[in-house]
Structure formats: structure tokens, C-alpha cells
Design a protein around this motif. Structure first.
Motif, PDB file in Angstrom:
ATOM      1  N   ASN A  70      -6.453 -11.731  -0.964  1.00 19.21           N
ATOM      2  CA  ASN A  70      -7.142 -11.251  -2.158  1.00 19.21           C
ATOM      3  C   ASN A  70      -7.182 -12.340  -3.219  1.00 19.21           C
ATOM      4  N   ARG A  83      -0.132  -6.330   1.514  1.00 22.42           N
ATOM      5  CA  ARG A  83      -0.706  -5.034   1.193  1.00 22.42           C
ATOM      6  C   ARG A  83      -0.365  -4.000   2.264  1.00 22.42           C
ATOM      7  N   THR A 136      -1.390 -12.714   1.044  1.00 18.24           N
ATOM      8  CA  THR A 136      -2.578 -12.009   0.570  1.00 18.24           C
ATOM      9  C   THR A 136      -3.851 -12.785   0.861  1.00 18.24           C
ATOM     10  N   LYS A 192      -7.703   1.809  -2.817  1.00 20.18           N
ATOM     11  CA  LYS A 192      -7.497   0.367  -2.842  1.00 20.18           C
ATOM     12  C   LYS A 192      -7.105  -0.115  -4.235  1.00 20.18           C
ATOM     13  N   GLU A 193      -7.695   0.472  -5.262  1.00 15.66           N
ATOM     14  CA  GLU A 193      -7.365   0.060  -6.627  1.00 15.66           C
ATOM     15  C   GLU A 193      -5.882   0.282  -6.920  1.00 15.66           C
ATOM     16  N   ASN A 240       0.120  -6.180  -7.348  1.00 22.34           N
ATOM     17  CA  ASN A 240       0.202  -7.113  -8.477  1.00 22.34           C
ATOM     18  C   ASN A 240       1.422  -6.846  -9.349  1.00 22.34           C
ATOM     19  N   SER A 247      -5.524 -11.303  -6.777  1.00 18.51           N
ATOM     20  CA  SER A 247      -4.060 -11.342  -6.772  1.00 18.51           C
ATOM     21  C   SER A 247      -3.549 -12.780  -6.766  1.00 18.51           C
ATOM     22  N   THR A 249      -3.511   0.408  -4.715  1.00 20.65           N
ATOM     23  CA  THR A 249      -2.778  -0.574  -3.909  1.00 20.65           C
ATOM     24  C   THR A 249      -2.752  -1.924  -4.605  1.00 20.65           C
ATOM     25  N   ASP A 250      -3.898  -2.333  -5.137  1.00 19.83           N
ATOM     26  CA  ASP A 250      -3.977  -3.620  -5.842  1.00 19.83           C
ATOM     27  C   ASP A 250      -3.039  -3.635  -7.051  1.00 19.83           C
ATOM     28  N   TYR A 276       0.833  -1.201   0.000  1.00 26.94           N
ATOM     29  CA  TYR A 276       0.000   0.000   0.000  1.00 26.94           C
ATOM     30  C   TYR A 276       0.867   1.250   0.000  1.00 26.94           C
TER      31      TYR A 276
END
Length: 396
Positions: free
Chosen positions: A297, A244, A295, A268-269, A276, A300, A271-272, A216
Motif C-alpha cells: 500500500n 494486512r 505492505t 478496507k478503510e 496505520n 501506508s 483495515t487501513d 485486518y
């Protein structure tokens, strides 16, 4: 082509009895109410301050959900049950907030004991330590800020470095991979530099020492790229634990109060995307970068699985591990493991009063991460309904 595997709740919750399932449903239902979590954490802190006998209630609820036990031996039955489903474990003595030299020396001995314990148990492929568990936060912070240390502070910093070196040296000697946690950004530069020094010393043949990248932070993709270049130049392997991050609210609040640009991605987008991208870079350079992918997620995780398949990387390649926290995301962990991927759960343990700060953080993180608690609750409900449906069929 990677197939969808995370919707199998029968596999995910195979180790939970009906009673365990109901307890988990109760806990995540409560945690899905932010106001209740806020009140509960304040009451818990008050109970601790007043020395009220709250351990029993905590043990039977949130402690049993997110911790393996009070001692490492307490955790072994759970660890071995998980290993029967191909899920490995990492034991983490989750004591936080210490501030005395004697406590740091005690923590060093605990970590050394854990490394030896890890070596003795095949279900445990990693050991872990928290930098501020073996040295005062204020010293890490001053070194990170390049502030002048007093003579006594310099001696204190040398003791911290010595503790870190003892941990990494023992891990190297016993061939146990050691993970260093990441913490707040304003102490992390010192930790990054010291862990890179340990990698240069102990990662000559393979990655034994891992540093954690909290993605993040918008600068972490460039950090791993720069670290990789330095590793190539100096002849060592990179160990990268990708997560993250765990201190977002604290980071943004401090940046706002002190009027500097936040180190955290804008949303968040972003961070994603950052996570990735770091994941993709690591898998592209797997000969020189070993990855611990921490993760919860699904997207991911599927991305990593797809990249591995595209590059012809075996599911059980020892340079790639997937990891989740004990008590969370079992639908990811158990389905990954049963499909042949290296999978590990981080299993905290320790005296109840000492792990309460960790448990409060778990509750607050679950509440703050959009959809996290709701997803856990929905999956548990799905498994409850599946079992009830099976029970009806058996009666008929």
C-alpha cells in the motif's frame, strides 16, 4: 517533506528485460479476470489430483513471476541482481498443507539450513517459518481454544514447541532475525503465546524473534500495545511484522457459518486505519519495538516515511524494514531501496508441485484485493510505453 517516489517505473522494472516485461503483462492481464482465475485454480487442482504433467506450464508462467526457483541455490542469481539495486531478500521454502510428523521434522531441518544459509549471505537479512509447517494445524487450533489435549496430543504439542525453540535458538546463536508467519485466527492464539515466549527468551538485547500481526483483525492494535507492556515488564524487545492479512474470505465465511463475530475489520478503510495505527504505535516506540512493514500500500508506506522523517529516524535505521512479495509492487520496493530505505523482498522457492498452494493463494489474493492486479498491470504498461517511446527517440 517526503516526496512522491513510486511513479518511477524505469527504476521499478530496471531488472526486467523486454521479454520479462511482456510475460509479466500477460500474467497480470489474466489475473485481472476473476472468472478466469477461478477456473484456472480449479483446473490446476484437478491436474494435480490426476497427476497430469502440468509443472512445465506453471513454471514458465506464474511460478517464474512469484518464485525465485526450485532450490535456494537457484534463487541466488536473482537475489544478487536485486541486491545490486539495494533490495535485500528473504528465502521462504513455500511448502504448505503437510500433516505428518516426519514432514514436520523435515521442515525443521529445512528452516535450520535456511537460517545458516542466511547467515552466510549478506543479501539475506531475515529467515522465516510458518507455524503450521512444523506442527499440525489441529493441535495449534486445540491449544488456541484451550481444549483438553489427549496424552498423545500433549506429546505432539511438546514436539511442536521444541521445534519452534530450536529454530529461534539457532537464529539467536547466529544473529539472524527470524520471522514467524501468522495464519488463521482460530489457531493464532497458541502461536502468539509461543512467539511471545520466544521473544522473552531471545530478545533481551534486540529483536531477533518477530511475530506477525495481521491488521485486518480489529484486535491487533490492542494486541501490540498489550504485548509492549508485557515486554517492558519482562525486559525484552518486541519484533513486530505488520501485514494486512491473507485469509479474509476464509475468516468471514467461518464466522458466518459458526455464528460468531468476525475477527476481521468491517471494510478496507477500517483495515487501513488499523494498520496505520499499529504502524504509528511501533514507530513511536522504536526503542522497544522493531518493525517489519509488509505492505503493498503506497499510502501506508508514505505514512511510515513521513513519521520517520518527523521523528528524525534515519532511513536506514536497522529497526525498520519495508517488505513486499517477489513479483509484486516493484515500484515500491526498488524506489524505496534506491532512496536509502531498508527494503526486502520475500522470495518463495521449492519444488513446483509443493509451492502450487502458495501460487494459488497469490492468484486469489491478487484477484480479491481491489485494484491490486489492475495497478500492477497499469504500471507495467506504463513502463512498456516508456521503453517504446525511448526506442522511437533512439531511431530518430
Amino acid at each position: 517533506m517526503v516526496t512522491k517516489i513510486f511513479n518511477n517505473t524505469k527504476r521499478a522494472f530496471a531488472l526486467k528485460s523486454d521479454k520479462d516485461l511482456k510475460k509479466a503483462l500477460f500474467i497480470f492481464k489474466l489475473m485481472n479476470q476473476p472468472a478466469l482465475v477461478s477456473v484456472g485454480t480449479k483446473l490446476t487442482k484437478l491436474g494435480l489430483a490426476l497427476h497430469l504433467p502440468i509443472e512445465g506450464l506453471i513454471k514458465k508462467t506464474i511460478f517464474e513471476q512469484f518464485c525465485g526457483g526450485i532450490t535456494k541455490e537457484d534463487c541466488l542469481p536473482t537475489i544478487r541482481k536485486m541486491h545490486e539495486k539495494n533490495v535485500f531478500s528473504i528465502l521462504d521454502y513455500s511448502s504448505e498443507g503437510k500433516d505428518e510428523e516426519a514432514e514436520f521434522d523435515k521442515d525443521l531441518e529445512i528452516k535450520k539450513d535456511l537460517i545458516a544459509f542466511t547467515k552466510e549471505n549478506d543479501e539475506l537479512p531475515f529467515a522465516v517459518f510458518k507455524p503450521t509447517g512444523i506442527g499440525r494445524f489441529a493441535i495449534w487450533e486445540k491449544v488456541s481454544a484451550n481444549e483438553q489435549l489427549s496424552q498423545e496430543e500433549q506429546k505432539e504439542w511438546e514436539r511442536i514447541k521444541n521445534r519452534v525453540d530450536k529454530i529461534c535458538a539457532l537464529a539467536h546463536e547466529l544473529d539472524v532475525v527470524i520471522l514467524a508467519d501468522a495464519e488463521e485466527s482460530w489457531m493464532q492464539d497458541a502461536a502468539d503465546d509461543l512467539m511471545e515466549e520466544m521473544m522473552a527468551k531471545y530478545n533481551k538485547e534486540k529483536a531477533i524473534v518477530f511475530n506477525t500481526l495481521q491488521c485486518y483483525r480489529w484486535d491487533r492494535l490492542q494486541y501490540i500495545k498489550d504485548l509492549h507492556v508485557r515486554a517492558q515488564n519482562k525486559g525484552f524487545k518486541v519484533g513486530a511484522k505488520l501485514v494486512r492479512g491473507a485469509y479474509m474470505e476464509k475468516e468471514n465465511l467461518r464466522a458466518s457459518k459458526m455464528n460468531y463475530p468476525t475477527p476481521i475489520c468491517e471494510d478496507k478503510e477500517a483495515t487501513d486505519v488499523n494498520f496505520n495505527a499499529a504502524l504509528y504505535y511501533g514507530i513511536q516506540n522504536l526503542d522497544e519495538i522493531s518493525l517489519y512493514i509488509g505492505t503493498h500500500n503506497e499510502v501506508s508506506t508514505y505514512s511510515a516515511m513521513r513519521l520517520m522523517e518527523e521523528r528524525g529516524i534515519e532511513k536506514n535505521d536497522p529497526r525498520i524494514w519495508f517488505a513486499q512479495l517477489y513479483g509484486m509492487s516493484d515500484h515500491i520496493s526498488y524506489n524505496l531501496a534506491l532512496n536509502g530505505y531498508n527494503t526486502v523482498k520475500l522470495v518463495p522457492y521449492g519444488p513446483i508441485r509443493e509451492v502450487i498452494p502458495y501460487l494459488i493463494r497469490r492468484a486469489e489474493e491478487n484477484t480479491s484485493v481491489a485494484g491490486q492486479t489492475g495497478r500492477e498491470y497499469a504500471l507495467l504498461m506504463e513502463e512498456k510505453h516508456r521503453r517504446e517511446g525511448n526506442f522511437v527517440k533512439r531511431v530518430k
